[in-house]
Design a protein around this motif. Structure first.
Motif: not given
Length: 157
Positions: A72-94
């Protein structure tokens, strides 16, 4: 002199194909999964695939309401959801991978008894029980972190 015979478990080569997810949550790289939680090659790809699809379905279900809010906030994938970046990727993905990987590892470890029904096999499976609980805890904590919930540990005394 007799030849030494070594029994090596049959292992099927992996196709290397990722396990497909729902399109919003990421696919799971089976080699990364195997390496991350030490799933040996004697677990055939079909068994790993089944455990991984089950884990993804469970984690996705637990995150369904949160996912809906993100869409609903407009993010079409988990990777697009803003979050802290660690090791070059979103902490949410980790965290998502941790939840899935931990669930897979717990599920496969619970099935260890299927491989050896002798007393030794059951004793070995009993030794693994604390690890199963820890993997389930790791999955719960990762899901809680994605949801922004604090985690607590409660012991009965």
């Amino acid at each position: 002199m007799d030849a030494l015979v070594v029994n090596v478990p049959d292992s099927q080569p992996s196709s290397g194909e990722p396990f497909g997810n729902d399109g919003w949550f990421p696919d799971i790289d089976q080699e990364h999964l195997r390496d991350s939680v030490r799933i040996h090659g004697d677990i055939p790809e079909p068994r790993l695939r089944e455990a991984c699809l089950y884990a993804m379905a469970n984690v996705n279900r637990e995150l369904r309401d949160w996912q809906s809010r993100q869409i609903e906030s407009g993010y079409s994938s988990l990777a697009q959801v803003p979050g802290t970046q660690m090791g070059g990727e979103s902490q949410l993905l980790m965290l998502y991978r941790r939840a899935v990987y931990s669930t897979v590892k717990a599920d496969l470890t619970e099935r260890y008894r299927d491989h050896d029904s002798t007393g030794a096999g059951h004793d070995r499976a009993d030794d693994l029980s604390p690890g199963i609980d820890e993997q389930r805890r790791n999955a719960r904590w990762a899901i809680s972190e994605i949801l922004g919930l604090s985690r607590s540990t409660v012991e009965l005394i």
